[in-house]
Design an enzyme around this catalytic site. Structure first.
Site, PDB file in Angstrom:
ATOM      1  CG  LEU A  33     -45.493 129.624 -15.627  1.00  0.00           C
ATOM      2  CD1 LEU A  33     -45.543 128.236 -14.996  1.00  0.00           C
ATOM      3  CD2 LEU A  33     -44.046 130.024 -15.859  1.00  0.00           C
ATOM      4  CB  ILE A  54     -50.676 141.109 -14.649  1.00  0.00           C
ATOM      5  CG1 ILE A  54     -51.133 141.094 -16.108  1.00  0.00           C
ATOM      6  CG2 ILE A  54     -49.205 140.738 -14.521  1.00  0.00           C
ATOM      7  CD1 ILE A  54     -50.521 142.217 -16.952  1.00  0.00           C
ATOM      8  CG  PHE A  75     -39.822 142.427 -16.500  1.00  0.00           C
ATOM      9  CD1 PHE A  75     -38.735 142.813 -17.268  1.00  0.00           C
ATOM     10  CD2 PHE A  75     -39.748 142.601 -15.129  1.00  0.00           C
ATOM     11  CE1 PHE A  75     -37.611 143.372 -16.688  1.00  0.00           C
ATOM     12  CE2 PHE A  75     -38.631 143.157 -14.538  1.00  0.00           C
ATOM     13  CZ  PHE A  75     -37.553 143.545 -15.320  1.00  0.00           C
ATOM     14  CB  ALA A  76     -46.299 140.299 -17.231  1.00  0.00           C
ATOM     15  CB  ALA A  77     -45.613 142.651 -22.195  1.00  0.00           C
ATOM     16  CE1 TYR A 143     -43.820 144.619 -27.153  1.00  0.00           C
ATOM     17  CE2 TYR A 143     -42.218 145.268 -28.821  1.00  0.00           C
ATOM     18  CZ  TYR A 143     -42.523 144.935 -27.517  1.00  0.00           C
ATOM     19  OH  TYR A 143     -41.525 144.917 -26.571  1.00  0.00           O
ATOM     20  CE  LYS A 147     -44.316 146.046 -23.731  1.00  0.00           C
ATOM     21  NZ  LYS A 147     -43.933 145.679 -22.368  1.00  0.00           N
ATOM     22  CG  ASN A 172     -32.752 144.594 -30.991  1.00  0.00           C
ATOM     23  OD1 ASN A 172     -33.097 145.774 -31.106  1.00  0.00           O
ATOM     24  ND2 ASN A 172     -33.151 143.655 -31.819  1.00  0.00           N
TER      25      ASN A 172
HETATM   26  N1  LIG Z   1     -36.573 140.858 -25.563  1.00  0.00           N
HETATM   27  C1  LIG Z   1     -36.360 142.090 -26.031  1.00  0.00           C
HETATM   28  O1  LIG Z   1     -35.448 142.325 -26.853  1.00  0.00           O
HETATM   29  C2  LIG Z   1     -37.209 143.247 -25.531  1.00  0.00           C
HETATM   30  C3  LIG Z   1     -36.945 144.511 -26.046  1.00  0.00           C
HETATM   31  C4  LIG Z   1     -37.713 145.595 -25.614  1.00  0.00           C
HETATM   32  C5  LIG Z   1     -38.687 145.420 -24.637  1.00  0.00           C
HETATM   33  N2  LIG Z   1     -38.933 144.178 -24.146  1.00  0.00           N
HETATM   34  C6  LIG Z   1     -39.978 144.033 -23.093  1.00  0.00           C
HETATM   35  O2  LIG Z   1     -39.405 143.409 -21.956  1.00  0.00           O
HETATM   36  C7  LIG Z   1     -40.353 142.584 -21.296  1.00  0.00           C
HETATM   37  C8  LIG Z   1     -39.790 141.185 -21.139  1.00  0.00           C
HETATM   38  O3  LIG Z   1     -39.428 140.658 -22.410  1.00  0.00           O
HETATM   39  P1  LIG Z   1     -38.853 139.174 -22.553  1.00  0.00           P
HETATM   40  O4  LIG Z   1     -38.079 139.105 -23.802  1.00  0.00           O
HETATM   41  O5  LIG Z   1     -38.237 138.778 -21.263  1.00  0.00           O
HETATM   42  O6  LIG Z   1     -40.217 138.378 -22.764  1.00  0.00           O
HETATM   43  P2  LIG Z   1     -40.645 136.945 -22.225  1.00  0.00           P
HETATM   44  O7  LIG Z   1     -41.782 136.496 -23.077  1.00  0.00           O
HETATM   45  O8  LIG Z   1     -39.465 136.052 -22.093  1.00  0.00           O
HETATM   46  O9  LIG Z   1     -41.194 137.261 -20.753  1.00  0.00           O
HETATM   47  C9  LIG Z   1     -42.471 137.787 -20.505  1.00  0.00           C
HETATM   48  C10 LIG Z   1     -43.078 137.017 -19.334  1.00  0.00           C
HETATM   49  O10 LIG Z   1     -44.339 137.576 -19.015  1.00  0.00           O
HETATM   50  C11 LIG Z   1     -45.253 136.514 -18.750  1.00  0.00           C
HETATM   51  N3  LIG Z   1     -46.609 137.039 -19.010  1.00  0.00           N
HETATM   52  C12 LIG Z   1     -47.098 137.518 -20.180  1.00  0.00           C
HETATM   53  N4  LIG Z   1     -48.363 137.934 -20.018  1.00  0.00           N
HETATM   54  C13 LIG Z   1     -48.676 137.731 -18.696  1.00  0.00           C
HETATM   55  C14 LIG Z   1     -49.829 137.976 -17.922  1.00  0.00           C
HETATM   56  N5  LIG Z   1     -50.950 138.473 -18.458  1.00  0.00           N
HETATM   57  N6  LIG Z   1     -49.803 137.660 -16.600  1.00  0.00           N
HETATM   58  C15 LIG Z   1     -48.686 137.143 -16.050  1.00  0.00           C
HETATM   59  N7  LIG Z   1     -47.566 136.869 -16.729  1.00  0.00           N
HETATM   60  C16 LIG Z   1     -47.567 137.170 -18.057  1.00  0.00           C
HETATM   61  C17 LIG Z   1     -44.825 135.400 -19.687  1.00  0.00           C
HETATM   62  O11 LIG Z   1     -45.254 134.119 -19.256  1.00  0.00           O
HETATM   63  C18 LIG Z   1     -43.309 135.541 -19.668  1.00  0.00           C
HETATM   64  O12 LIG Z   1     -42.717 134.759 -18.637  1.00  0.00           O
HETATM   65  C19 LIG Z   1     -41.618 142.668 -22.147  1.00  0.00           C
HETATM   66  O13 LIG Z   1     -42.479 143.604 -21.559  1.00  0.00           O
HETATM   67  C20 LIG Z   1     -41.122 143.151 -23.497  1.00  0.00           C
HETATM   68  O14 LIG Z   1     -42.123 143.865 -24.175  1.00  0.00           O
HETATM   69  C21 LIG Z   1     -38.224 143.079 -24.566  1.00  0.00           C
HETATM   70  O1  LIG Z   2     -34.127 135.042 -38.622  1.00  0.00           O
HETATM   71  C1  LIG Z   2     -33.920 136.252 -38.534  1.00  0.00           C
HETATM   72  C2  LIG Z   2     -34.344 137.008 -37.396  1.00  0.00           C
HETATM   73  C3  LIG Z   2     -34.100 138.373 -37.373  1.00  0.00           C
HETATM   74  N1  LIG Z   2     -33.462 138.979 -38.417  1.00  0.00           N
HETATM   75  C4  LIG Z   2     -33.197 140.433 -38.365  1.00  0.00           C
HETATM   76  O2  LIG Z   2     -32.417 140.672 -37.221  1.00  0.00           O
HETATM   77  C5  LIG Z   2     -32.739 141.949 -36.646  1.00  0.00           C
HETATM   78  C6  LIG Z   2     -33.116 141.750 -35.183  1.00  0.00           C
HETATM   79  O3  LIG Z   2     -34.350 141.037 -35.123  1.00  0.00           O
HETATM   80  P1  LIG Z   2     -34.954 140.433 -33.769  1.00  0.00           P
HETATM   81  O4  LIG Z   2     -33.882 139.741 -33.017  1.00  0.00           O
HETATM   82  O5  LIG Z   2     -36.189 139.677 -34.130  1.00  0.00           O
HETATM   83  O6  LIG Z   2     -35.320 141.727 -32.914  1.00  0.00           O
HETATM   84  P2  LIG Z   2     -36.251 142.979 -33.290  1.00  0.00           P
HETATM   85  O7  LIG Z   2     -37.285 142.653 -34.291  1.00  0.00           O
HETATM   86  O8  LIG Z   2     -35.317 144.120 -33.615  1.00  0.00           O
HETATM   87  O9  LIG Z   2     -37.044 143.261 -31.942  1.00  0.00           O
HETATM   88  C7  LIG Z   2     -36.483 143.146 -30.624  1.00  0.00           C
HETATM   89  O10 LIG Z   2     -35.996 144.397 -30.219  1.00  0.00           O
HETATM   90  C8  LIG Z   2     -36.977 145.434 -30.149  1.00  0.00           C
HETATM   91  C9  LIG Z   2     -36.301 146.696 -29.682  1.00  0.00           C
HETATM   92  O11 LIG Z   2     -35.373 147.159 -30.621  1.00  0.00           O
HETATM   93  C10 LIG Z   2     -38.059 145.014 -29.141  1.00  0.00           C
HETATM   94  O12 LIG Z   2     -39.046 145.986 -29.143  1.00  0.00           O
HETATM   95  C11 LIG Z   2     -38.669 143.674 -29.504  1.00  0.00           C
HETATM   96  O13 LIG Z   2     -39.541 143.278 -28.455  1.00  0.00           O
HETATM   97  C12 LIG Z   2     -37.573 142.652 -29.651  1.00  0.00           C
HETATM   98  O14 LIG Z   2     -38.136 141.441 -30.133  1.00  0.00           O
HETATM   99  C13 LIG Z   2     -33.898 142.502 -37.484  1.00  0.00           C
HETATM  100  O15 LIG Z   2     -33.369 143.383 -38.412  1.00  0.00           O
HETATM  101  C14 LIG Z   2     -34.448 141.275 -38.217  1.00  0.00           C
HETATM  102  O16 LIG Z   2     -34.963 141.581 -39.488  1.00  0.00           O
HETATM  103  C15 LIG Z   2     -33.050 138.261 -39.530  1.00  0.00           C
HETATM  104  O17 LIG Z   2     -32.483 138.802 -40.472  1.00  0.00           O
HETATM  105  N2  LIG Z   2     -33.289 136.915 -39.551  1.00  0.00           N
END
Ligand SMILES: NC(=O)c1ccc[n+]([C@@H]2O[C@H](COP(=O)([O-])OP(=O)(O)OC[C@H]3O[C@@H](n4cnc5c(N)ncnc54)[C@H](O)[C@@H]3O)[C@@H](O)[C@H]2O)c1
Ligand SMILES: O=c1ccn([C@@H]2O[C@H](COP(=O)(O)OP(=O)(O)O[C@H]3O[C@H](CO)[C@@H](O)[C@H](O)[C@H]3O)[C@@H](O)[C@H]2O)c(=O)[nH]1
Length: 339
Positions: A33, A54, A75-77, A143, A147, A172
């Site tokens: 959390l 984890i 997923f946790a990260a 980051y 990964k 994204n």
């Molecule tokens: N959101 C995106 O666009 C995106 C894109 C590419 C990859 N990812 C990857 O997908 C996964 C999920 O992303 P998300 O956007 O749902 O993130 P999120 O932060 O919503 O979810 C991550 C969850 O992991 C839990 N967590 C983190 N560290 C932990 C630990 N040490 N032990 C137990 N729980 C832990 C957090 O509490 C959280 O609930 C991540 O691994 C992220 O790197 C996300």
């Molecule tokens: O206030 C804002 C926020 C974002 N952006 C732009 O919008 C695009 C998308 O940004 P964001 O939604 O923050 O996503 P990313 O930085 O592209 O990263 C996401 O997508 C990646 C994969 O492409 C994952 O690795 C990351 O975890 C996830 O956060 C980028 O060009 C940002 O520069 C803006 O212009 N204004």
């Protein structure tokens, strides 16, 4: 089959838990959390939620053995590029050190299958777009580097210990559960689509476009937005493929179409029917100009088909959730599932 979902109280993990339950899997969630939401446990009563880390070897080992877990979906990260640049130690510790502790627990318990949430950030600045899985892996921020480290560990665990794994490299993630039960609530929020929708709701004064001088048609960055439920569905396919003894490997997950920041703003204005102020600002360090996936491999090998592929649908589902939950899950204290 019983599976363990780490990070299942977070955004993508929670949507995946919902898909797994619907597909008939027994699910235990492990989440500390730090970034997730205890409210998810109430929304998904079919899953068992355990509050923990984890890296807690005793806890994780106990869960894996007593539940007879056959697959871990990890997923946790921590996943914010800018935070990782400022605090690489946090990222190496949580994503690599703790991730490897989880992997050791998995090895010790003899869990056969593993699915890992990776990212487009492992590729770095693209040399070729759309990006295929064979593209060079040269992350440009900590980051992405953490990964990639975990991906490499998985590969060698596969070779030496026979662990079968699938790496899913998300582009994204965006949108929300089409049934309206789950959505995106990151604090602080840094992702473009929720920020834009919060501006449409009047919760933020404006949206700032990070950079207007990129080598793209309108000068703003282009990204490949993929609906979170389509991502979730891919995990169920991946799990079935592992059970069917498909070889381990990495798969991109995107819609193969790039949208600029300005286009996202326009779609949001259309979907919400609201206007909101937009200002042009400086580039955000570490942002590549264009990230667009080739998802050919996962379509061909796993039969993945996006159901919510167009940007308007992605934004509409997100809008429905934000409109109904302007405060997100409203559980800002995040003190755990048990109190
Ligand atoms: N959101 C995106 O666009 C995106 C894109 C590419 C990859 N990812 C990857 O997908 C996964 C999920 O992303 P998300 O956007 O749902 O993130 P999120 O932060 O919503 O979810 C991550 C969850 O992991 C839990 N967590 C983190 N560290 C932990 C630990 N040490 N032990 C137990 N729980 C832990 C957090 O509490 C959280 O609930 C991540 O691994 C992220 O790197 C996300
Ligand atoms: O206030 C804002 C926020 C974002 N952006 C732009 O919008 C695009 C998308 O940004 P964001 O939604 O923050 O996503 P990313 O930085 O592209 O990263 C996401 O997508 C990646 C994969 O492409 C994952 O690795 C990351 O975890 C996830 O956060 C980028 O060009 C940002 O520069 C803006 O212009 N204004």
């Amino acid at each position: 089959m019983h599976v363990l979902v780490t990070g299942g109280a977070g955004y993508i993990g929670s949507h995946t838990v919902k898909e797994l339950l619907q597909a008939g899997y027994k699910v235990t969630v492990l989440d500390n959390l730090s970034r997730g939401h205890r409210a998810v446990a109430r929304v998904l009563p079919g899953a068992e939620f355990v509050w923990g880390d984890i890296a807690d070897r005793e806890l994780v080992g106990g869960l894996l053995r007593t539940r007879n877990i056959r697959a871990v979906l990890h997923f946790a990260a921590l996943s914010l590029v800018s935070e990782s640049v400022a605090e690489p130690s946090l990222y190496y510790h949580n994503n690599v050190v703790k991730g490897l502790s989880l992997l050791e627990a998995v090895r010790e318990a003899g869990v056969p299958y593993f699915i890992f949430s990776s990212t487009a950030a492992v590729y770095g600045e693209p040399v070729q777009v759309p990006i295929e899985e064979g593209h060079s892996l040269v992350p440009t921020n900590p980051y992405g580097a953490t990964k990639l480290s975990f991906e490499e560990a998985l590969r060698w665990y596969g070779v030496a210990y026979g662990l079968k794994y699938i790496i899913l490299r998300y582009f994204n993630a965006a949108g929300a559960d089409p049934e309206g039960e789950l959505g995106e609530d990151h604090q602080p929020e840094t992702h473009l689509i929720p920020l834009v929708l919060q501006a449409a709701l009047g919760l933020r004064p404006k949206v700032t476009i990070f950079g207007t001088d990129y080598p793209t048609p309108d000068g703003t960055c282009m990204r490949d937005y993929i609906h979170v439920t389509d991502l979730a569905a891919a995990h169920v396919l991946a799990l079935r493929a592992l059970e069917g003894e498909l070889l381990s490997g990495a798969y991109n997950l995107g819609n193969e179409q790039g949208y600029s920041v300005r286009e996202v703003v326009e779609v949001a204005r259309r979907v919400t029917g609201r206007n909101f102020p937009v200002e042009e600002g400086a580039r955000r360090p570490g942002d590549p100009a264009v990230l667009v996936a080739s998802s050919r491999r996962i379509r061909e090998e796993l039969g993945w088909r996006p159901r919510y592929g167009d940007l308007e649908t992605i934004v509409r589902t997100a809008w429905e959730w934000h409109r109904r939950h302007p405060e997100g899950y409203g559980d800002g204290t995040k003190t755990g599932f048990h109190d």
